[in-house]
Motif scaffolding. Structure first.
Motif, PDB file in Angstrom:
ATOM      1  N   GLU A   1       0.782  -1.189  -0.071  1.00 52.31           N
ATOM      2  CA  GLU A   1      -0.023   0.078  -0.121  1.00 52.31           C
ATOM      3  C   GLU A   1       1.016   1.300   0.183  1.00 52.31           C
ATOM      4  O   GLU A   1       0.689   2.167  -0.639  1.00 52.31           O
TER       5      GLU A   1
ATOM      6  N   GLN B 156       2.398   2.672  -3.389  1.00 56.13           N
ATOM      7  CA  GLN B 156       1.639   3.209  -3.986  1.00 56.13           C
ATOM      8  C   GLN B 156       2.061   4.580  -4.593  1.00 56.13           C
ATOM      9  O   GLN B 156       1.959   4.994  -5.843  1.00 56.13           O
TER      10      GLN B 156
ATOM     11  N   PRO C 163       3.737  -0.026  -8.450  1.00 55.45           N
ATOM     12  CA  PRO C 163       2.241   0.299  -8.654  1.00 55.45           C
ATOM     13  C   PRO C 163       1.706   0.641  -9.980  1.00 55.45           C
ATOM     14  O   PRO C 163       2.458   1.439 -10.710  1.00 55.45           O
TER      15      PRO C 163
END
Lengths: 252, 353
Positions: B233, B236, B287
């Motif tokens: 996460e 990203q 990402p």
């Protein structure tokens, strides 16, 4: 009343019960490795490469830096680790499924390149952690969960003799097969480890020690019978001895 | 500012030189076309930086040597091409699980199977979906020029250590085999983001360290997977794309790597004819630059994804713009080398649809 301590575990051994079955020789082999590393003053400079199987947990019992390798790949992982830290002592600890089956290419080529690493090879002729399946080292006639009628040469081929293979490679500096079935043989195993480890420390080359070991659970034997099997069935097929020692026979 | 000297080199050599500039000291590899210029170049150049070069016995071993060197905290890499990268996936999964930094270059060739040695983008799924077993991701950078091959290698090593994660550089046979001017540069200093605090270098004066991907205690693996997902996460923010002529575009083409570059030529030609076409060229494939595409979608644009495969990145484009827009797809089959002419008809067709 004062007590005098006459025998103790080396400091490198972490004080905890092992997860191994009664009569398993991993505990003996771990202790030998721990004693030799301690006596050679290598504890703070040792990097251990664990493998797959029961022995993966060696890192829970030795107080040294360690990394896990995928199944059979420990000699390649050790190659990378040693190339990154040439001044450290790097060893792998591998079982027979790991080293002689899926990892055959990695062990042969690491030895042949003469990587300055040491390999402790535990040969108990069976897959332990996965539940007693046939190994490349399973003897003819030996029953396992995947050779329920006993290994046959026609169906499964012969048991592989690894020390004979490793001893025949140009990059190998030291190769010996020992056994953990008796006090006398355990003492000899410790000497073999020391010689193999010295070959790395003084930059001579690749060291390999094969240890014939018991797996009473998967052999479906009690520990005493398992020891007897090593001496009566395994040693005749896997002869003990030094297969290569570059410091003795004058090889390169 | 000192004069920057251009050198005329192949993309593969640019990748190798970029790795050296990034401070790579350990190279492990196994020959496979079309990336052989990289190990051939480094077989001599590694010695000049006091580094290690090992021609491994297989791609399996090469990737595991990378794992070992990474555990030792070294800046290490391996390079290969499609079938070889498939063999490396085991080690890459272990590296992701053990949180080890390393750089893997894939000079993508045609597939599936042995395929051919020509260019392809067929490894997009393998690169961006983990590739090996388990829930993990690798950062993926996609160069479309020789200069980007050089620059992205420097970026790849920094990202690998920043996130303690494998980084894949997904080049292709066109990027690897073409020759063009590259301006080499040296980064200020390699930042290993505190690798000395986790790497294996002997337990002198400290607690022992253990680098592993086996988590058997109740809940331990779940915890590790939560940590990994949080890391993915956080990654990203690294998403990047080259956005070209999109402001007034009626149709935005999405294409990456060398195909993105070829499509850029097509877009330029169409622009000179007054056709309102734009291009988004993702520079990171994981990402994925979803925000960039979503913002463009909100302006009412239509999308066409062009890839040299049978349709892979188009999934990510659709996920990026879901609920707002959709994307058409045009695939140029691997095994056939495209030129900018090849993309004129499909773009015009979708522009006029």
């Amino acid at each position: 009343m004062s007590e005098k301590l006459v025998f103790d575990a080396p400091e490198i051994m972490i004080d905890r019960p092992t997860h191994y079955c009664p009569g398993c020789h991993h505990g003996v082999a771990h202790r030998l490795v721990g004693e030799v590393l301690t006596e050679m003053g290598l504890v703070d400079d040792t990097l251990c490469v664990g493998s797959i199987g029961c022995s993966v947990f060696i890192y829970n019992y030795l107080d040294v830096d360690a990394v896990e390798a995928p199944h059979g790949r420990a000699p390649a992982v050790a190659t990378g680790l040693k190339r990154a830290h040439k001044d450290k002592f790097v060893f792998t600890y591998q079982g027979d499924g790991d080293l002689a089956s899926i990892g055959l290419a990695e062990i042969v080529h690491a030895a042949n390149r003469g990587e300055k690493i040491s390999v402790v090879f535990i040969n108990n002729t069976v897959y332990g952690m996965t539940g007693g399946q046939m190994a490349p080292t399973t003897l003819l006639g030996q029953k396992t969960t995947t050779s329920p009628n006993g290994r046959s040469a026609e169906e499964h081929g012969m048991a592989i003799r690894m020390s004979e293979i490793i001893g025949g490679l140009g990059g190998t500096a030291y190769c010996e097969r020992v056994s953990l079935d008796s006090v006398k043989n355990i003492r000899r195993a410790k000497k073999a480890l020391r010689k193999a480890f010295e070959m790395q420390i003084n930059g001579t080359g690749f060291g390999f020690v094969e240890m014939l070991s018991a797996c009473p659970t998967n052999w479906k034997m009690d520990p005493i019978a398992a020891n007897t099997r090593i001496s009566e069935e395994m040693i005749p097929y896997f002869p003990l001895g030094v297969f290569k020692d570059v410091t003795k026979d004058g090889e390169e | 500012m000192s004069e920057k000297k251009r050198i005329f080199i192949k993309g593969n050599e640019a990748i190798a030189r970029g790795a050296l500039a990034a401070g790579c000291t350990c190279y492990f590899g196994y020959p496979i076309t079309p990336q052989n210029d990289i190990p051939e170049f480094l077989s001599t150049e590694m010695a000049t930086v006091n580094g290690e070069f090992v021609q491994a016995e297989s791609e399996v071993a090469a990737a595991n040597m990378l794992l070992g060197a990474a555990a030792g905290g070294a800046r290490a890499m391996t390079t290969s091409s499609s079938p070889g990268v498939s063999l490396m996936q085991e080690a890459i999964s272990y590296m992701a699980g053990s949180e080890l930094p390393g750089v893997i270059v894939n000079v993508n060739r045609g597939g599936p199977g042995l395929g051919d040695i020509g260019s392809s983008q067929g490894d997009y799924f393998q690169s961006t979906r983990g590739g090996g077993h388990g829930d993990y991701r690798t950062l993926v950078l996609a160069p479309g020029t020789c200069q980007e091959g050089y620059d992205m290698m420097i970026e790849a090593f920094d990202l690998a250590f920043k996130y303690r994660n494998p980084v894949l550089v997904l080049a292709d046979a066109i990027v690897g085999q073409m020759k063009e001017p590259v301006i080499p540069w040296e980064p200020k200093a390699a930042d290993n983001h505190g690798a000395e605090n986790w790497c294996l270098d002997g337990a002198k004066g400290r607690e022992k360290r253990l680098l592993k991907s086996l988590f058997l205690e109740d809940g331990a693996l779940a915890g590790q997977n939560r940590n990994l997902q949080a890391k993915y996460e956080a990654m990203q923010e690294e998403a990047r794309a080259d956005v070209f002529e999109c402001d007034d575009a009626e149709l935005v083409v999405v294409a990456f790597g060398s195909i993105g570059r070829i499509v850029k030529s097509t877009v330029r030609r169409l622009r000179s004819e007054g056709k309102k076409v734009g291009l988004v060229r993702p520079l990171t494939l994981y990402p994925f630059p979803s925000e960039v595409l979503r913002d463009i979608a909100k302006k009412g644009k239509r999308f066409l994804t062009i890839e040299q495969n049978c349709g892979q990145m188009v999934d990510d484009v659709r996920l990026s713009v879901r609920g707002i827009a959709d994307s058409e797809f045009h695939g140029h089959m691997p095994g056939d080398l495209p030129g900018s002419d090849d993309f004129l008809a499909p773009i015009i067709k979708h522009l006029e649809d």
